[in-house]
Design an enzyme around this catalytic site. Sequence first.
Site, PDB file in Angstrom:
ATOM      1  N   ALA A 117      12.651  51.499  84.002  1.00 21.95           N
ATOM      2  CA  ALA A 117      12.119  52.044  85.105  1.00 21.95           C
ATOM      3  C   ALA A 117      10.565  52.660  84.734  1.00 21.95           C
ATOM      4  O   ALA A 117       9.708  53.168  85.715  1.00 21.95           O
ATOM      5  CB  ALA A 117      12.825  53.453  85.868  1.00 21.95           C
ATOM      6  N   ASN A 172      17.605  57.995  82.263  1.00 17.00           N
ATOM      7  CA  ASN A 172      17.204  56.828  81.104  1.00 17.00           C
ATOM      8  C   ASN A 172      15.969  56.757  80.798  1.00 17.00           C
ATOM      9  O   ASN A 172      15.747  56.419  79.612  1.00 17.00           O
ATOM     10  CB  ASN A 172      17.842  55.461  81.767  1.00 17.00           C
ATOM     11  CG  ASN A 172      19.178  55.377  81.972  1.00 17.00           C
ATOM     12  OD1 ASN A 172      19.996  55.350  80.733  1.00 17.00           O
ATOM     13  ND2 ASN A 172      20.007  55.460  82.980  1.00 17.00           N
ATOM     14  N   HIS A 202       8.521  59.759  88.133  1.00 14.48           N
ATOM     15  CA  HIS A 202       8.687  60.183  86.775  1.00 14.48           C
ATOM     16  C   HIS A 202       7.147  60.548  86.197  1.00 14.48           C
ATOM     17  O   HIS A 202       6.471  59.812  86.321  1.00 14.48           O
ATOM     18  CB  HIS A 202       9.121  59.091  85.880  1.00 14.48           C
ATOM     19  CG  HIS A 202      10.487  58.628  86.278  1.00 14.48           C
ATOM     20  ND1 HIS A 202      11.641  59.301  86.004  1.00 14.48           N
ATOM     21  CD2 HIS A 202      10.863  57.498  86.782  1.00 14.48           C
ATOM     22  CE1 HIS A 202      12.565  58.561  86.625  1.00 14.48           C
ATOM     23  NE2 HIS A 202      12.066  57.098  86.858  1.00 14.48           N
TER      24      HIS A 202
END
Length: 250
Positions: A117, A172, A202
Amino acid sequence: MKKIAFLGGGKIGRNMMKHVQENGKAEVAFVYDPFLKENDLNGIPVVKEVTDEMLEGLDLVVECANADVVAQFMVRVLKYTDFMPFSMTAFRDDGLRAGAEAAAKEHGHMVYLPHGAILGLDGIFDGRSELTEVTVETIKSPASLGRADTEYTVLYEGPTRKAAELYPRNVNVHAAIALAGIGFDKTRSKIIADPSVHTNTHLIHLVGKGIDFTIRVSSFSEGGVTGKYTPLSACGSLDRVLGGAGFQFV
Ligand SMILES: NC(=O)c1ccc[n+]([C@@H]2O[C@H](COP(=O)([O-])OP(=O)(O)OC[C@H]3O[C@@H](n4cnc5c(N)ncnc54)[C@H](O)[C@@H]3O)[C@@H](O)[C@H]2O)c1
């Protein structure tokens, strides 16, 4: 043609299997997923156990199930072939990581660590010797975090090792950055549930001698743990691992 197998046939796995079937770069021998009701996924056999004979002759095993499956299979698979895990929070266990590195060297196989990601894991890894501070902040909807908060809530702030233990399905990105950069104890994590968002965002800040990077990644979330971008990223990583001819970003 290369022969590969999958552990886990959910969102990421199905996208990669479809991609491989469409581009014909590899044959998918099986998908191991004891929780699927189907006997096959578009002709790919769904199996409920994996014997050593099934691992012999494979070129790659891709994990896209959960961190426990990485812990269960990684060292065993490395005796036979290469391994690409997506559930990066498994690496919070230093013993598992050391065991996998030793097995990979002993048997001459690779652990391919996909960027998933986030963007730029290769660049973080290249600069790791100079990094002194790394922080990762993630903002997701409560549903994505398996919660029902009605207001903005900071769920966790502290070392990434504990974040990976508390939220193994959701951080993750934090685990991958810790693994590529300065480790699970020095990397700091913040996890926020925000009912006003439908994205996985993020925000990563990396500081070191002569280095100051900020990476912000936001990907639409359809409710599960995986945002819109990761399946695309997963297919790109798989293509690079399978190789071929042409241009390749390294
Ligand atoms: N590296 C990254 O940046 C990144 C990004 C998103 C998701 N992930 C992780 O990748 C993994 C897969 O994500 P997803 O969106 O495809 O999840 P998903 O929930 O859609 O699919 C997971 C699949 O694994 C199967 N499964 C569960 N337990 C299993 C077991 N013991 N053995 C074999 N199969 C099992 C489930 O039945 C399901 O089909 C998750 O661990 C997720 O947290 C990583």
